[in-house]
Scaffold this active site. Sequence first.
Site, mmCIF file in Angstrom:
data_model
loop_
_atom_site.group_PDB
_atom_site.id
_atom_site.type_symbol
_atom_site.label_atom_id
_atom_site.label_comp_id
_atom_site.label_asym_id
_atom_site.label_seq_id
_atom_site.Cartn_x
_atom_site.Cartn_y
_atom_site.Cartn_z
ATOM 1 N N TYR A 228 27.166 -84.322 -45.952
ATOM 2 C CA TYR A 228 28.033 -84.960 -44.971
ATOM 3 C C TYR A 228 29.314 -85.390 -45.676
ATOM 4 O O TYR A 228 29.309 -85.675 -46.876
ATOM 5 C CB TYR A 228 27.332 -86.169 -44.350
ATOM 6 C CG TYR A 228 26.252 -85.743 -43.379
ATOM 7 C CD1 TYR A 228 26.508 -85.700 -42.017
ATOM 8 C CD2 TYR A 228 25.004 -85.345 -43.833
ATOM 9 C CE1 TYR A 228 25.539 -85.279 -41.120
ATOM 10 C CE2 TYR A 228 24.020 -84.927 -42.948
ATOM 11 C CZ TYR A 228 24.289 -84.889 -41.585
ATOM 12 O OH TYR A 228 23.343 -84.467 -40.716
ATOM 13 N N HIS B 225 21.188 -78.806 -38.030
ATOM 14 C CA HIS B 225 21.378 -79.487 -36.745
ATOM 15 C C HIS B 225 22.767 -80.098 -36.668
ATOM 16 O O HIS B 225 23.424 -80.320 -37.686
ATOM 17 C CB HIS B 225 20.328 -80.585 -36.559
ATOM 18 C CG HIS B 225 20.386 -81.628 -37.637
ATOM 19 N ND1 HIS B 225 19.736 -81.493 -38.837
ATOM 20 C CD2 HIS B 225 21.055 -82.815 -37.707
ATOM 21 C CE1 HIS B 225 19.973 -82.551 -39.599
ATOM 22 N NE2 HIS B 225 20.780 -83.360 -38.950
ATOM 23 N N ARG C 169 15.792 -80.870 -44.276
ATOM 24 C CA ARG C 169 15.937 -81.002 -42.829
ATOM 25 C C ARG C 169 16.455 -79.669 -42.291
ATOM 26 O O ARG C 169 17.347 -79.066 -42.878
ATOM 27 C CB ARG C 169 16.961 -82.086 -42.483
ATOM 28 C CG ARG C 169 16.563 -83.489 -42.958
ATOM 29 C CD ARG C 169 17.041 -84.498 -41.934
ATOM 30 N NE ARG C 169 16.360 -84.231 -40.680
ATOM 31 C CZ ARG C 169 16.846 -84.559 -39.475
ATOM 32 N NH1 ARG C 169 18.026 -85.138 -39.369
ATOM 33 N NH2 ARG C 169 16.171 -84.284 -38.372
ATOM 34 N N TYR D 13 19.466 -78.619 -45.077
ATOM 35 C CA TYR D 13 19.916 -79.335 -46.281
ATOM 36 C C TYR D 13 18.868 -80.364 -46.693
ATOM 37 O O TYR D 13 18.076 -80.807 -45.872
ATOM 38 C CB TYR D 13 21.261 -80.011 -46.027
ATOM 39 C CG TYR D 13 21.194 -81.122 -45.001
ATOM 40 C CD1 TYR D 13 20.834 -82.419 -45.372
ATOM 41 C CD2 TYR D 13 21.462 -80.883 -43.656
ATOM 42 C CE1 TYR D 13 20.744 -83.428 -44.432
ATOM 43 C CE2 TYR D 13 21.370 -81.886 -42.710
ATOM 44 C CZ TYR D 13 21.010 -83.156 -43.104
ATOM 45 O OH TYR D 13 20.900 -84.160 -42.175
ATOM 46 N N HIS E 32 24.448 -83.606 -35.000
ATOM 47 C CA HIS E 32 24.151 -84.902 -34.375
ATOM 48 C C HIS E 32 25.067 -85.145 -33.174
ATOM 49 O O HIS E 32 26.267 -84.843 -33.243
ATOM 50 C CB HIS E 32 24.442 -86.058 -35.355
ATOM 51 C CG HIS E 32 23.524 -86.142 -36.512
ATOM 52 N ND1 HIS E 32 22.479 -87.027 -36.578
ATOM 53 C CD2 HIS E 32 23.501 -85.467 -37.682
ATOM 54 C CE1 HIS E 32 21.861 -86.899 -37.744
ATOM 55 N NE2 HIS E 32 22.458 -85.955 -38.437
#
Lengths: 303, 303
Positions: free
Chosen positions: B157, B217, B214, B193, B219
């Site tokens: 991120y 995706h 994970r 990731y 968010h």
Amino acid sequence: MPQFNDTELTAAVIKSFEGTPNPRAKFLLQELVKSLHEYVRKTDLTFEEWDYAIDFLTRTGQKCTPIRQEFILLSDVLGVSMLVDAVNHRERDGATETTVLGPFYVGEHKETPPGTDISAALEGERMFVQSRVTDLKGKPLAGVPVDVWHADDDGFYDSQKPTYATQGPSSRARFITDADGRFFFRTILPCSYPIPTDGPAGEMILQVGRHAMRPAHVHFLVNAPGYEPLITHVFIEGDKYLDSDVVFGVKDELVAHIEKRTDPLMPDGKPAPAPWHLMTYEFRIKPGHGMAPKPLMAATEDA
Amino acid sequence: MPQFNDTELTAAVIKSFEGTPNPRAKFLLQELVKSLHEYVRKTDLTFEEWDYAIDFLTRTGQKCTPIRQEFILLSDVLGVSMLVDAVNHRERDGATETTVLGPFYVGEHKETPPGTDISAALEGERMFVQSRVTDLKGKPLAGVPVDVWHADDDGFYDSQKPTYATQGPSSRARFITDADGRFFFRTILPCSYPIPTDGPAGEMILQVGRHAMRPAHVHFLVNAPGYEPLITHVFIEGDKYLDSDVVFGVKDELVAHIEKRTDPLMPDGKPAPAPWHLMTYEFRIKPGHGMAPKPLMAATEDA
């Protein structure tokens, strides 16, 4: 594709720890998951409450420093520390009772000569402490390091004061037992005091209407090779908070009668400055292993 | 004078919270004491293990920063976050399914014009996202803020990178739905990731032999006045970690088929750079209260 309802979710999380190499760590983690999930399910915990808990835990961690342990304080006021103490000391076999370590132990203390006044710089009523360390049969144990620490007359530990870094320890020292198992020192009579209320644990106590007080006491940590470490306090008889210690740490056997004395000499033959107090308390320790701080997870890495 | 065995101790701690002004806070605290004490008693927790837990929690708190929440990550990998989600969303009434917030939400995002490429500076396969927000009857909701965020092509991120403070957000923005409830933007196709493994939560996952991954995706946080806030992800169909998400966050309904497209124009009529991907997903939200971050303990002070 997984699609969990709440009970399936718990089972899946428990299963995810199935491969934990260390069996004890696996048991602790799987029981932790069960316990946390049962709590959430039983309370129907809301997002706001979860969010509050996350923030509370974060603030607790961030309040910790090398000389302040807010998570220990939290464990103390929730009675968890005393329960860990209880489940690990079901059989005392005549050994001295134990109580909480507390958040103000700063690691091994500096060795100090017998008789030293460890509170020389502090105001307060003078006290002479005489003690002895023996095994369960009463045999004196020589050369045993004993760490002692207590609050000052205003209720603060040395490490809570801004001067700690520059002035060093006060009311905090290590004594070594002599050939007869004895050690003695001078200090001041400690008083009852509040736990710190400027962090999450203390704030919580006040918010729920509990008082934050601990009855007056001196901490002792007796750590002899080949014996179970003894972590305990000696409490001052007559303190008004003995029945409601905020950390649930009082045990009858740990309350000492402190004698008021007017003798001109203290027990080591040196002059007494004025009326003084005499604390006499002996420690009996049981065979065991000394402090073994090996972390649980590190153990799994070795496995 | 109190002298507690372990069950008397638990009763005394529960009783100490009897005066908590807010009944809900009292219930939560007394159940917390029961739960923690049952855990200690059931596991016969040793001092070394208690000490490990204190240190683990402290390190977790100290790993948190304004843009990283390690306690949320811990809650996520223990399945607690998804369970809180589950017990609070038992009745969806046709509303879009929810999942974890995750540790990388940094608060309200910056409002961004429709169609913006929020990952303009990043390498990766281009993706066009088109979406719509409606109520439970399918009525479009206009003027609704939707925060979106996702990891880059390397699995990080923006807020995890040292450049975040100077370069600002990337793959992170807020869009406002138009009169027809629609919003759309450009970005890159996210990839699966690992959660951060440089902190206590991630280290624990690796030590117990779990993988830290994970599935890919995006968010979404849809927060319309008068509606329940929708905190969710849209997952990328076909990801190899959909069955073993480290935070247990996948739900069937949240997995989207992403179309591979070669059309020269994207849906808003602007040129496509090369083959691209199309994510189409609509959100249905249910009536409720918007975000209400009032802390529980503050409520007790008002009482």
